[in-house]
Design an enzyme around this catalytic site. Structure first.
Site, PDB file in Angstrom:
ATOM      1  N   ARG A  50      -1.522   9.097 -10.073  1.00  0.00           N
ATOM      2  CA  ARG A  50      -0.571   8.169  -9.315  1.00  0.00           C
ATOM      3  C   ARG A  50      -0.562   6.231  -9.946  1.00  0.00           C
ATOM      4  O   ARG A  50       0.445   5.858  -9.229  1.00  0.00           O
ATOM      5  CB  ARG A  50      -2.393   7.405  -8.588  1.00  0.00           C
ATOM      6  CG  ARG A  50      -3.406   8.803  -7.965  1.00  0.00           C
ATOM      7  CD  ARG A  50      -4.804   8.341  -7.272  1.00  0.00           C
ATOM      8  NE  ARG A  50      -4.485   7.624  -7.218  1.00  0.00           N
ATOM      9  CZ  ARG A  50      -4.404   7.368  -5.579  1.00  0.00           C
ATOM     10  NH1 ARG A  50      -4.569   8.102  -4.654  1.00  0.00           N
ATOM     11  NH2 ARG A  50      -4.770   5.119  -4.824  1.00  0.00           N
ATOM     12  N   ASP A  79       0.967  -0.874  -0.194  1.00  0.00           N
ATOM     13  CA  ASP A  79      -0.185   0.094   0.306  1.00  0.00           C
ATOM     14  C   ASP A  79       0.675   1.379   0.123  1.00  0.00           C
ATOM     15  O   ASP A  79       2.208   1.556   0.832  1.00  0.00           O
ATOM     16  CB  ASP A  79      -0.918   0.187   0.864  1.00  0.00           C
ATOM     17  CG  ASP A  79      -2.129   1.392   1.417  1.00  0.00           C
ATOM     18  OD1 ASP A  79      -2.589   1.092  -0.170  1.00  0.00           O
ATOM     19  OD2 ASP A  79      -2.759   1.583   2.282  1.00  0.00           O
ATOM     20  N   GLU A 122     -12.466  -5.074  -4.281  1.00  0.00           N
ATOM     21  CA  GLU A 122     -12.776  -3.108  -3.437  1.00  0.00           C
ATOM     22  C   GLU A 122     -12.106  -2.343  -4.547  1.00  0.00           C
ATOM     23  O   GLU A 122     -12.809  -0.798  -4.967  1.00  0.00           O
ATOM     24  CB  GLU A 122     -13.052  -2.969  -2.314  1.00  0.00           C
ATOM     25  CG  GLU A 122     -13.807  -3.616  -1.118  1.00  0.00           C
ATOM     26  CD  GLU A 122     -13.395  -4.908  -1.073  1.00  0.00           C
ATOM     27  OE1 GLU A 122     -12.198  -5.645  -0.997  1.00  0.00           O
ATOM     28  OE2 GLU A 122     -13.771  -6.433  -1.030  1.00  0.00           O
ATOM     29  N   ASN A 134       1.304   3.594  -2.987  1.00  0.00           N
ATOM     30  CA  ASN A 134       1.641   3.502  -4.107  1.00  0.00           C
ATOM     31  C   ASN A 134       1.186   5.847  -4.774  1.00  0.00           C
ATOM     32  O   ASN A 134       1.947   6.192  -5.385  1.00  0.00           O
ATOM     33  CB  ASN A 134       0.976   2.858  -5.447  1.00  0.00           C
ATOM     34  CG  ASN A 134       1.782   1.978  -5.090  1.00  0.00           C
ATOM     35  OD1 ASN A 134       2.687   1.391  -4.934  1.00  0.00           O
ATOM     36  ND2 ASN A 134       1.414   0.693  -6.037  1.00  0.00           N
ATOM     37  N   GLY A 135      -0.045   5.214  -4.622  1.00  0.00           N
ATOM     38  CA  GLY A 135      -0.992   6.936  -4.639  1.00  0.00           C
ATOM     39  C   GLY A 135      -0.351   7.819  -4.138  1.00  0.00           C
ATOM     40  O   GLY A 135       0.141   9.271  -4.229  1.00  0.00           O
ATOM     41  N   LEU A 195      11.308 -20.119  -5.575  1.00  0.00           N
ATOM     42  CA  LEU A 195      10.540 -19.343  -4.254  1.00  0.00           C
ATOM     43  C   LEU A 195       8.914 -19.332  -5.140  1.00  0.00           C
ATOM     44  O   LEU A 195       7.988 -18.701  -6.370  1.00  0.00           O
ATOM     45  CB  LEU A 195      10.628 -17.564  -4.623  1.00  0.00           C
ATOM     46  CG  LEU A 195       9.916 -16.241  -3.806  1.00  0.00           C
ATOM     47  CD1 LEU A 195      10.024 -16.250  -2.376  1.00  0.00           C
ATOM     48  CD2 LEU A 195      10.347 -15.073  -4.051  1.00  0.00           C
ATOM     49  N   HIS A 227       2.338   3.116  -9.003  1.00  0.00           N
ATOM     50  CA  HIS A 227       2.016   1.728  -9.456  1.00  0.00           C
ATOM     51  C   HIS A 227       3.355   1.416 -10.331  1.00  0.00           C
ATOM     52  O   HIS A 227       3.091   0.280  -9.329  1.00  0.00           O
ATOM     53  CB  HIS A 227       0.418   1.304  -9.931  1.00  0.00           C
ATOM     54  CG  HIS A 227      -0.678   2.609  -9.235  1.00  0.00           C
ATOM     55  ND1 HIS A 227      -0.820   1.862  -8.041  1.00  0.00           N
ATOM     56  CD2 HIS A 227      -1.732   2.644  -9.821  1.00  0.00           C
ATOM     57  CE1 HIS A 227      -1.915   2.150  -7.083  1.00  0.00           C
ATOM     58  NE2 HIS A 227      -2.345   2.607  -9.105  1.00  0.00           N
ATOM     59  N   TRP A 257       2.818   7.896  -2.576  1.00  0.00           N
ATOM     60  CA  TRP A 257       3.879   8.185  -3.063  1.00  0.00           C
ATOM     61  C   TRP A 257       3.744   9.219  -4.776  1.00  0.00           C
ATOM     62  O   TRP A 257       4.431  10.308  -4.787  1.00  0.00           O
ATOM     63  CB  TRP A 257       4.725   7.253  -3.652  1.00  0.00           C
ATOM     64  CG  TRP A 257       6.430   6.959  -3.688  1.00  0.00           C
ATOM     65  CD1 TRP A 257       6.956   7.016  -2.814  1.00  0.00           C
ATOM     66  CD2 TRP A 257       6.877   7.449  -5.644  1.00  0.00           C
ATOM     67  NE1 TRP A 257       8.528   7.188  -3.738  1.00  0.00           N
ATOM     68  CE2 TRP A 257       7.634   6.806  -5.223  1.00  0.00           C
ATOM     69  CE3 TRP A 257       6.073   7.453  -6.951  1.00  0.00           C
ATOM     70  CZ2 TRP A 257       8.440   6.712  -6.153  1.00  0.00           C
ATOM     71  CZ3 TRP A 257       6.691   7.363  -7.539  1.00  0.00           C
ATOM     72  CH2 TRP A 257       8.176   7.207  -7.156  1.00  0.00           C
ATOM     73  N   ARG A 288       1.994  -5.379   5.691  1.00  0.00           N
ATOM     74  CA  ARG A 288       1.448  -3.657   5.255  1.00  0.00           C
ATOM     75  C   ARG A 288       2.173  -2.467   5.543  1.00  0.00           C
ATOM     76  O   ARG A 288       2.681  -1.938   6.389  1.00  0.00           O
ATOM     77  CB  ARG A 288       0.015  -3.529   6.138  1.00  0.00           C
ATOM     78  CG  ARG A 288      -0.791  -2.296   5.240  1.00  0.00           C
ATOM     79  CD  ARG A 288      -1.855  -1.868   5.500  1.00  0.00           C
ATOM     80  NE  ARG A 288      -2.650  -1.845   4.482  1.00  0.00           N
ATOM     81  CZ  ARG A 288      -3.627  -1.190   3.972  1.00  0.00           C
ATOM     82  NH1 ARG A 288      -4.356  -2.324   4.082  1.00  0.00           N
ATOM     83  NH2 ARG A 288      -4.447  -0.620   3.330  1.00  0.00           N
TER      84      ARG A 288
HETATM   85  C1  IPE Z   1      -5.051  -3.466   0.025  1.00  0.00           C
HETATM   86  O1  IPE Z   1      -4.931  -1.449  -0.681  1.00  0.00           O
HETATM   87  C2  IPE Z   1      -5.233  -3.443  -1.685  1.00  0.00           C
HETATM   88  C3  IPE Z   1      -4.090  -3.130  -2.001  1.00  0.00           C
HETATM   89  C4  IPE Z   1      -3.075  -2.980  -1.727  1.00  0.00           C
HETATM   90  C5  IPE Z   1      -3.721  -4.301  -3.231  1.00  0.00           C
HETATM   91  P1  IPE Z   1      -6.567  -0.217  -0.368  1.00  0.00           P
HETATM   92  O2  IPE Z   1      -5.612   1.259  -0.432  1.00  0.00           O
HETATM   93  O3  IPE Z   1      -6.556  -0.741  -1.231  1.00  0.00           O
HETATM   94  O4  IPE Z   1      -6.743  -0.211   1.098  1.00  0.00           O
HETATM   95  P2  IPE Z   1      -7.733   0.839   1.902  1.00  0.00           P
HETATM   96  O5  IPE Z   1      -9.357   1.278   1.316  1.00  0.00           O
HETATM   97  O6  IPE Z   1      -6.697   1.655   2.242  1.00  0.00           O
HETATM   98  O7  IPE Z   1      -7.923   0.285   2.929  1.00  0.00           O
HETATM   99  C1  IPE Z   2      -1.685   0.165  -2.822  1.00  0.00           C
HETATM  100  O1  IPE Z   2      -1.714   1.530  -3.402  1.00  0.00           O
HETATM  101  C2  IPE Z   2      -1.888  -0.575  -4.799  1.00  0.00           C
HETATM  102  C3  IPE Z   2      -3.018  -0.583  -4.450  1.00  0.00           C
HETATM  103  C4  IPE Z   2      -4.330  -0.466  -3.959  1.00  0.00           C
HETATM  104  C5  IPE Z   2      -3.692  -1.424  -6.530  1.00  0.00           C
HETATM  105  P1  IPE Z   2      -2.689   2.972  -3.964  1.00  0.00           P
HETATM  106  O2  IPE Z   2      -3.132   2.945  -5.244  1.00  0.00           O
HETATM  107  O3  IPE Z   2      -3.709   1.974  -2.519  1.00  0.00           O
HETATM  108  O4  IPE Z   2      -1.669   3.824  -2.768  1.00  0.00           O
HETATM  109  P2  IPE Z   2      -2.525   5.279  -1.302  1.00  0.00           P
HETATM  110  O5  IPE Z   2      -3.298   3.768  -0.478  1.00  0.00           O
HETATM  111  O6  IPE Z   2      -3.802   6.093  -2.313  1.00  0.00           O
HETATM  112  O7  IPE Z   2      -1.517   5.771  -1.109  1.00  0.00           O
HETATM  113 MG    MG Z   3      -4.069   2.433  -0.876  1.00  0.00          MG
END
Ligand code: IPE
Ligand code: IPE
Ligand code: MG
Length: 243
Positions: free
Chosen positions: A29, A16, A63, A18-19, A127, A33, A21, A177
């Site tokens: 965004r 979690d 989701e 990436n967005g 692995l 990724h 970052w 996480r």
């Molecule tokens: C969980 O991250 C799913 C993945 C990393 C693929 P999310 O960013 O979707 O989770 P929430 O919405 O913050 O709980």
């Molecule tokens: C996790 O990073 C990757 C996916 C859920 C696909 P996010 O995209 O959820 O990153 P944040 O949480 O918005 O920073």
């Molecule tokens: Mg996220």
């Protein structure tokens, strides 16, 4: 004092952040990724080097379809692209790929990419890399129960486990996480029963060997009791304690 093996056999990661970052760098965004894919490559290498047997990563949740359409399609493209680019090297490195999750809703191009990547790496043993894509822990449990019901089989812990997407590996010893949120977000609900949890402030694209080693260090200090008492787990140690 810990009863945990020095290195966990199976690590699972909610990748979690990436967005965030990307947002910090004022870039789209999707660029976050993309950087996340590089971070995963580095993590796979590091796990191989450290003798970890199974790495499971959460790449796209049930989701995540609720995100803006361009982000969803961008993630699908990125998966197809990454498979095309990375599978030959993964094959050479002895990594066996498994995709865990529903294939429904995925384009035929993506589905074929997943099947081909699994087939090409099927004989590797160094692995196991499970990529949870279009995956949700609730989906997995409900899907397994529906399969058993349709076959008229009894629902037991063992039969459910066998019908679920992760039946080919033991439960994760350690779940990490990244991104600072302290929640499970529908990841491995069944399999996490006795996993050690580690939450890292590190955003996934920044998660490097040092961040992994920090989680491994924390794991070493845990005592896994599986419902037993500390004395049952480490009898010699507790007998030698004063008092
Ligand atoms: C969980 O991250 C799913 C993945 C990393 C693929 P999310 O960013 O979707 O989770 P929430 O919405 O913050 O709980
Ligand atoms: C996790 O990073 C990757 C996916 C859920 C696909 P996010 O995209 O959820 O990153 P944040 O949480 O918005 O920073
Ligand atoms: Mg996220």
């Amino acid at each position: 004092m810990s009863d945990s093996p020095v290195v966990p056999h199976h690590i699972a990661i909610v990748m979690d952040g990436n967005g965030r970052w990307a947002k910090r760098r004022f870039i789209p965004r999707l660029a976050g990724h993309k950087q996340g894919v590089d971070s995963l490559k580095r993590c796979v290498r590091a796990c191989v080097e450290r003798g970890i047997g199974v790495l499971t990563v959460f790449a796209f949740s049930s989701e995540n379809w609720n995100r803006p359409a361009d982000e969803v399609s961008g993630l699908m493209e990125l998966l197809a692209l990454a498979l095309g680019r990375e599978v030959p090297q993964l094959k050479k490195d002895g990594v066996r790929l498994h995709f865990v999750g529903s294939r429904e809703g995925l384009s035929s191009k993506v589905r074929e990419g997943l099947d081909a990547a699994e087939a090409v790496t099927a004989h590797n043993t160094r692995l196991i890399l499970n990529v949870c894509f279009n995956y949700g822990g609730r989906w997995d449990i409900a899907h397994a129960a529906a399969q058993l019901a349709s076959r008229g089989e009894a629902i037991t812990e063992a039969s459910l486990h066998a019908a679920m997407g992760m039946s080919h590996v033991p439960d994760p010893d350690l779940i990490i996480r990244t991104g600072g949120e302290m929640r499970i977000s529908n990841f491995l609900l069944w399999q996490a029963a006795y996993s050690e949890l580690f939450f890292s402030e590190c955003l996934w694209p920044d998660f490097d060997e040092a961040a992994l080693d920090e989680a491994l260090q924390a794991y070493r200090s845990r005592e896994r009791r599986f419902g037993k008492t500390s004395e049952q787990i480490a009898p010699v140690h507790s007998q030698s304690m004063p008092g």
